[in-house]
Scaffold this motif. Structure first.
Motif, PDB file in Angstrom:
ATOM      1  N   CYS A  31       0.836 102.077 108.802  1.00 52.50           N
ATOM      2  CA  CYS A  31      -0.181 103.128 109.009  1.00 52.50           C
ATOM      3  C   CYS A  31       0.503 104.389 109.526  1.00 52.50           C
ATOM      4  O   CYS A  31       1.473 104.298 110.282  1.00 52.50           O
ATOM      5  N   CYS A  35      -2.487 108.619 112.381  1.00 54.28           N
ATOM      6  CA  CYS A  35      -3.861 108.339 111.921  1.00 54.28           C
ATOM      7  C   CYS A  35      -4.779 108.418 113.136  1.00 54.28           C
ATOM      8  O   CYS A  35      -4.514 107.769 114.154  1.00 54.28           O
ATOM      9  N   HIS A  70      -4.505 107.450 104.987  1.00 57.89           N
ATOM     10  CA  HIS A  70      -4.631 108.441 106.058  1.00 57.89           C
ATOM     11  C   HIS A  70      -3.425 109.361 106.110  1.00 57.89           C
ATOM     12  O   HIS A  70      -3.372 110.243 106.974  1.00 57.89           O
ATOM     13  N   CYS A 196     -10.031 102.075 114.630  1.00 56.84           N
ATOM     14  CA  CYS A 196      -9.624 101.477 113.355  1.00 56.84           C
ATOM     15  C   CYS A 196     -10.573 100.349 112.956  1.00 56.84           C
ATOM     16  O   CYS A 196     -10.724  99.362 113.678  1.00 56.84           O
ATOM     17  N   TYR A 197     -11.197 100.501 111.796  1.00 59.20           N
ATOM     18  CA  TYR A 197     -12.171  99.516 111.307  1.00 59.20           C
ATOM     19  C   TYR A 197     -11.508  98.161 111.036  1.00 59.20           C
ATOM     20  O   TYR A 197     -12.165  97.125 111.046  1.00 59.20           O
ATOM     21  N   GLY A 242      -4.021  98.573 106.496  1.00 67.54           N
ATOM     22  CA  GLY A 242      -2.660  99.075 106.302  1.00 67.54           C
ATOM     23  C   GLY A 242      -2.669 100.314 105.420  1.00 67.54           C
ATOM     24  O   GLY A 242      -3.730 100.787 104.995  1.00 67.54           O
ATOM     25  N   ASP A 243      -1.484 100.833 105.159  1.00 69.82           N
ATOM     26  CA  ASP A 243      -1.412 102.107 104.416  1.00 69.82           C
ATOM     27  C   ASP A 243      -0.100 102.159 103.625  1.00 69.82           C
ATOM     28  O   ASP A 243       0.538 101.123 103.414  1.00 69.82           O
TER      29      ASP A 243
HETATM   30  S1  SF4 Z   1      -5.707 100.535 108.856  1.00 73.65           S
HETATM   31 FE1  SF4 Z   1      -6.256 102.581 108.133  1.00 73.65          FE
HETATM   32  S2  SF4 Z   1      -7.693 103.355 109.675  1.00 73.65           S
HETATM   33 FE2  SF4 Z   1      -6.615 101.616 110.616  1.00 73.65          FE
HETATM   34  S3  SF4 Z   1      -4.902 102.584 111.689  1.00 73.65           S
HETATM   35 FE3  SF4 Z   1      -4.179 101.950 109.668  1.00 73.65          FE
HETATM   36  S4  SF4 Z   1      -4.372 103.803 108.402  1.00 73.65           S
HETATM   37 FE4  SF4 Z   1      -5.645 104.108 110.225  1.00 73.65          FE
END
Ligand code: SF4
Ligand code: SF4
Length: 247
Positions: A31, A35, A70, A196-197, A242-243
């Motif tokens: 992430c 974010c 993000h 964070c959802y 995750g990202d």
């Molecule tokens: S899962 Fe998405 S919303 Fe949660 S911290 Fe990581 S990037 Fe941000």
């Protein structure tokens, strides 16, 4: 680390394929460190170029592929193209969302109460300050609420008649989600860090499991192999948690 699920049983994604992404032993490692939702103190400073390449190509045959990031949109916007995975820019600010939506597909998280009885709202775009110092809005962008939030039994598999809203690259509206879960107040407030959802409920269990798993290939190799293994016409939603960051 990448966890792949051929057939999701989660409420919102039931019936489609999904993935979860995490660092090895640290779920927030992919992430962006900045974010707004990330209050872990961990995170990535740069995009994983190998994973991004593979992600964009990870589209099932005759299928649909989408995800969210993000990371600031200008870092990846020029990679979007027909036939590739659609990446949505995720933000928690209506003004940021409106501006970004002119360049990339965009989603925004708002407070559930902001919808009232409506399924749409407007995000302010452009403005000026008048002679009295008041902000005067000059345009706006439509925000369409995710239908899975108000239609019972509805999931991404049912969305948009085979063309899910979040998988439409050229669209003139923002997709809006309501903050939910124990940190929903933080999530909906662009000024407050955290929310964070993915760090709650079943999603957290899957995400923790991803971080603590074992893997003998890179995330790029795995996501490519996964997309190729899905039946023609499949819908896949990449990294529910995750990202696109590098560990
Ligand atoms: S899962 Fe998405 S919303 Fe949660 S911290 Fe990581 S990037 Fe941000
Ligand atoms: S708008 Fe459609 S595609 Fe996007 S999350 Fe909601 S149901 Fe899924």
């Amino acid at each position: 680390m990448l966890k792949t699920v051929d057939y999701s049983r989660a409420t919102k994604t039931r019936g489609i394929a999904v993935t979860y992404r995490a660092g090895s032993g640290e779920k927030y490692a992919t992430c962006p460190a900045d974010c707004k939702m990330n209050c872990s103190g961990k995170g990535s400073q740069k995009i994983d170029a190998e994973y991004l390449d593979a992600l964009l190509d990870a589209v099932p045959r005759r299928g649909v592929s989408f995800t969210y990031s993000h990371f600031e949109w200008h870092q990846w916007a020029n990679r979007l193209a027909d036939g590739k995975t659609v990446i949505n820019y995720s933000t928690e600010s209506l003004t940021k969302a409106a501006a970004a939506s002119r360049a990339v597909p965009t989603v925004v998280v708002v407070s559930e109460s902001d919808w009232g009885e409506s399924k749409t709202m407007r995000a302010p775009l452009f403005g000026r300050t008048d002679s009295r110092g008041n902000f005067v809005q000059s345009d706006s962008v439509r925000v369409v609420r995710c239908p899975a939030e108000y239609r019972a039994g509805f999931s991404c598999a049912d969305c948009g008649n085979g063309e899910p809203l979040c998988a439409r690259r050229d669209r003139d509206f923002i997709v809006g989600f309501s903050a939910h879960g124990p940190s929903k107040k933080k999530a909906a407030d662009p000024e407050t860090r955290g929310g964070c959802y993915a760090d709650a409920g079943n999603c957290r269990i899957w995400w923790d499991d991803t971080a603590n798993g074992e893997q003998c290939e890179t995330d790029a190799e795995k996501v490519k192999r996964f997309a190729q293994s899905l039946p023609p016409g499949s819908i896949v939603r990449h990294h529910v948690a995750g990202d696109i960051g590098a560990e």
